[in-house]
Design an enzyme around this catalytic site. Structure first.
Site, PDB file in Angstrom:
ATOM      1  N   GLU A   1      15.688  24.960  15.843  1.00 10.26           N
ATOM      2  CA  GLU A   1      16.228  24.667  17.167  1.00 10.26           C
ATOM      3  C   GLU A   1      15.196  25.007  18.248  1.00 10.26           C
ATOM      4  O   GLU A   1      14.558  26.060  18.214  1.00 10.26           O
ATOM      5  CB  GLU A   1      17.493  25.503  17.386  1.00 10.26           C
ATOM      6  CG  GLU A   1      18.095  25.399  18.765  1.00 10.26           C
ATOM      7  CD  GLU A   1      19.350  26.235  18.926  1.00 10.26           C
ATOM      8  OE1 GLU A   1      19.876  26.301  20.049  1.00 10.26           O
ATOM      9  OE2 GLU A   1      19.826  26.838  17.926  1.00 10.26           O
TER      10      GLU A   1
ATOM     11  N   LYS B   1      22.653  18.765  21.957  1.00  8.81           N
ATOM     12  CA  LYS B   1      23.751  19.679  21.666  1.00  8.81           C
ATOM     13  C   LYS B   1      24.901  19.380  22.619  1.00  8.81           C
ATOM     14  O   LYS B   1      24.740  19.386  23.842  1.00  8.81           O
ATOM     15  CB  LYS B   1      23.278  21.128  21.821  1.00  8.81           C
ATOM     16  CG  LYS B   1      24.285  22.162  21.337  1.00  8.81           C
ATOM     17  CD  LYS B   1      23.703  23.576  21.408  1.00  8.81           C
ATOM     18  CE  LYS B   1      24.684  24.596  20.853  1.00  8.81           C
ATOM     19  NZ  LYS B   1      24.146  25.979  20.901  1.00  8.81           N
TER      20      LYS B   1
ATOM     21  N   CYS C   1      23.129  24.761  15.825  1.00 11.14           N
ATOM     22  CA  CYS C   1      23.714  26.087  15.959  1.00 11.14           C
ATOM     23  C   CYS C   1      25.241  26.044  15.965  1.00 11.14           C
ATOM     24  O   CYS C   1      25.859  25.542  15.034  1.00 11.14           O
ATOM     25  CB  CYS C   1      23.132  26.748  17.209  1.00 11.14           C
ATOM     26  SG  CYS C   1      23.330  28.534  17.300  1.00 11.14           S
TER      27      CYS C   1
END
Length: 354
Positions: free
Chosen positions: A48, A130, A164
């Site tokens: 990430e 995200k 995540c």
């Protein structure tokens, strides 16, 4: 004879970035892509926000302290497409590998936590932002939208990914399963080495639980890749002599099979590239018990849809349905890439709800 299923070699790059330095981070990424490609990797995943680094300061610094760090991150973030992204694409082309790269993406005045995909011809083909920055991350990143829910249909399999804590968004995960995801890329920061984060002591457990469940529930292989902390991060954040706040190393990376067992790894702390040979034909055996988007779905009882329209300040820019520009960007070669408009991997999205 029956159908043939791809057998490919995948790689999880467990590495630290050159913190807040876009050019040096890309140099390192390109070297790691070359190394993985030389070992035969056909799909290479990075952590990430690898370029130019995860904003650890959101957990530890005051807004007054953070504003200069944010400004530096902004100046070193990556536009898509751009000369910076073309360098990553060229490394992918030379390695003859697909690459999933965690980046801080800049569009206009907003940053996004993005997983950018490059094909083995060097083209930038898709991006996943995200959908929901987690907790204090909202001080740095904007939100993705429905155009970020997709699976790439490639010659090496159907590839999707989440970032995540998106792995706690059950409908997000299920959408990828419903789109036929076969290889899932799960990217994370090196939170286990950052003791200013509330979940540091439990982060590896959270990660392992999430990736194993995604493998089992989606009947897919999972490439789990976390970052790690190096000296450039410690020095920039002022934690070089404060191991109680942050230490070198951290992270957990490896590859999980559809049976929720580690095929390779988990690997922690030291920089490494973790490899695994995967056979997509194995997925058939998992589907025998439960096809989450098929015979185990029960759409007569449960259903949901996806608003895949891009959310922009100018309503006319999106046309209300499909994101203006995204598909064009995905189907055009990046600057410096091979001049070929036939992209090997197509974006598979949910049907538009009317």
């Amino acid at each position: 004879m029956g159908d043939k299923y791809p057998k490919i070699k995948v790689a999880a790059v467990h590495a630290a970035t050159e913190f807040l330095n876009r050019d040096a981070s890309i140099d390192k990424a390109c070297a790691l892509i070359a190394e993985a490609g030389s070992k035969g990797a056909q799909l290479i995943a990075f952590p990430e926000a690898f370029i130019p680094g995860y904003p650890f300061w959101v957990w530890s610094h005051t807004p007054v302290q953070a504003k200069a760090l944010f400004a530096e991150l902004f100046a070193n973030s990556v536009e898509l497409p751009s000369e910076a992204s073309a360098r990553i694409g060229e490394a992918a082309r030379k390695a003859n590998a697909w690459v999933a790269m965690g980046i801080n993406e800049r569009e206009g005045g907003t940053l996004y936590n993005t997983l950018a995909y490059f094909d083995n011809e060097g083209r930038f083909v898709a991006r996943h932002r995200k959908l929901q920055p987690t907790n204090a991350e909202r001080t740095v990143w904007g939100r993705g939208d429905g155009s970020d829910v997709f699976v790439l249909d490639t010659p090496i399999g159907r590839v999707g990914g989440l970032i995540c804590y998106e792995h706690t968004m059950d409908l997000n995960r299920y959408a990828l399963a419903a789109l036929g995801e076969q290889i899932h890329i799960a990217v994370w920061p090196a939170a286990s080495a950052n003791y200013t984060s509330a979940n540091a002591d439990n982060f590896d457990n959270i990660t392992e639980t999430a990736v194993k469940y995604q493998a089992m529930a989606a009947q897919a292989f999972v490439i789990c890749v976390q970052g790690r902390v190096n000296e450039s991060i410690l020095n920039k954040l002022g934690f070089a002599d404060q191991p109680e706040k942050m230490r070198l190393g951290g992270g957990l990376s490896g590859i999980v099979g559809p049976d929720a067992k580690w095929i390779a790894g988990p690997h922690r702390d030291d920089e490494a590239i973790i490899y695994a040979d995967i056979d997509l034909g194995i997925i058939r055996y998992a589907k025998f018990f439960a096809d989450s988007a098929g015979h185990y779905a029960r759409p007569d009882v449960f259903s949901f849809d996806v608003n895949q329209g891009a959310q922009t300040p100018l309503a006319s820019a999106s046309g209300g349905i499909l994101p203006a520009g995204l598909l064009r960007k995905a189907e055009q070669p990046s600057e410096g890439a091979k001049d070929n408009n036939d992209v090997a991997g197509k974006v598979v999205r949910p049907p538009v709800s009317r």
